[in-house]
Design a protein around this motif. Structure first.
Motif, short mmCIF file in Angstrom:
data_model
loop_
_atom_site.label_atom_id
_atom_site.label_comp_id
_atom_site.label_asym_id
_atom_site.label_seq_id
_atom_site.Cartn_x
_atom_site.Cartn_y
_atom_site.Cartn_z
N SER A 81 31.78 46.19 41.19
CA SER A 81 32.20 44.84 40.82
C SER A 81 33.39 44.91 39.89
CB SER A 81 31.05 44.07 40.15
OG SER A 81 30.73 44.66 38.91
N MET A 128 34.98 39.99 41.90
CA MET A 128 34.80 40.65 43.17
C MET A 128 33.57 41.53 43.14
SD MET A 128 38.70 41.71 42.94
CE MET A 128 38.71 41.11 41.27
N GLU A 168 36.21 42.02 37.52
CA GLU A 168 36.65 40.67 37.16
C GLU A 168 38.05 40.79 36.60
OE1 GLU A 168 34.08 38.41 34.63
OE2 GLU A 168 32.30 39.30 35.52
N THR A 199 37.13 43.67 50.00
CA THR A 199 35.85 43.35 49.39
C THR A 199 35.05 42.44 50.32
OG1 THR A 199 34.78 42.50 47.38
CG2 THR A 199 36.76 41.36 48.12
N GLY A 207 39.83 36.16 39.19
CA GLY A 207 38.78 36.32 40.18
C GLY A 207 37.70 37.28 39.78
N LEU A 259 34.23 46.56 45.98
CA LEU A 259 35.63 46.49 46.32
C LEU A 259 36.29 47.85 46.46
CD1 LEU A 259 37.97 46.36 43.52
CD2 LEU A 259 35.78 45.39 42.94
N VAL A 308 35.29 37.34 47.08
CA VAL A 308 36.18 37.23 45.92
C VAL A 308 36.28 35.76 45.54
CG1 VAL A 308 38.30 37.09 47.29
CG2 VAL A 308 38.43 37.90 44.95
#
Length: 90
Positions: free
Chosen positions: A81, A64, A83, A50, A62, A67, A53
Motif C-alpha cells: 500500500s 493505492m 499514500e 495497481t 491518492g 502496487l 487507486v
C-alpha cells in the motif's frame, strides 16, 4: 452527482493518464476511484500499476493498494500500500 464508467476506461489530464476497468467520479467532492487493472502514467512517463487507486480530479493525491511502480529511468518499486498527500509527499 456520481459518474461511473466501466470497460476499458481512460482518463486524461494534461500529461497524465489513468486506464482502468472501472472509474467512479464524485463530481461534488472531486474524488476519483479507479479499480481493476489500473495503470496510471505521470507527466514524467513513470507508470504505476495497481488494483485500486483514489485520486483527485488533477490526479495529484491518492491511496493505492498492491502496487508496482515502473520508473521511466528503469527502476521498479513494489508495495502492499501507499499514500501520497496533497503536498506530493509519499
Amino acid at each position: 452527482d456520481t459518474v461511473t464508467a466501466r470497460g476499458d476506461v481512460v482518463l486524461r489530464s494534461e500529461d497524465r493518464s489513468v486506464r482502468a476497468d472501472e472509474v467512479t467520479w464524485n463530481r461534488r467532492s472531486g474524488q476519483i476511484v479507479a479499480t481493476g487493472k489500473v495503470r496510471l502514467v505521470d507527466e514524467a512517463g513513470n507508470q504505476l500499476f495497481t488494483d485500486q487507486v483514489e485520486l483527485t480530479e488533477d490526479f495529484d493525491t491518492g491511496a493505492m493498494s498492491e502496487l508496482l511502480v515502473a520508473l521511466r529511468a528503469g527502476g521498479r518499486l513494489a508495495a502492499r500500500s501507499a499514500e501520497r498527500g496533497a503536498d506530493g509527499v509519499a
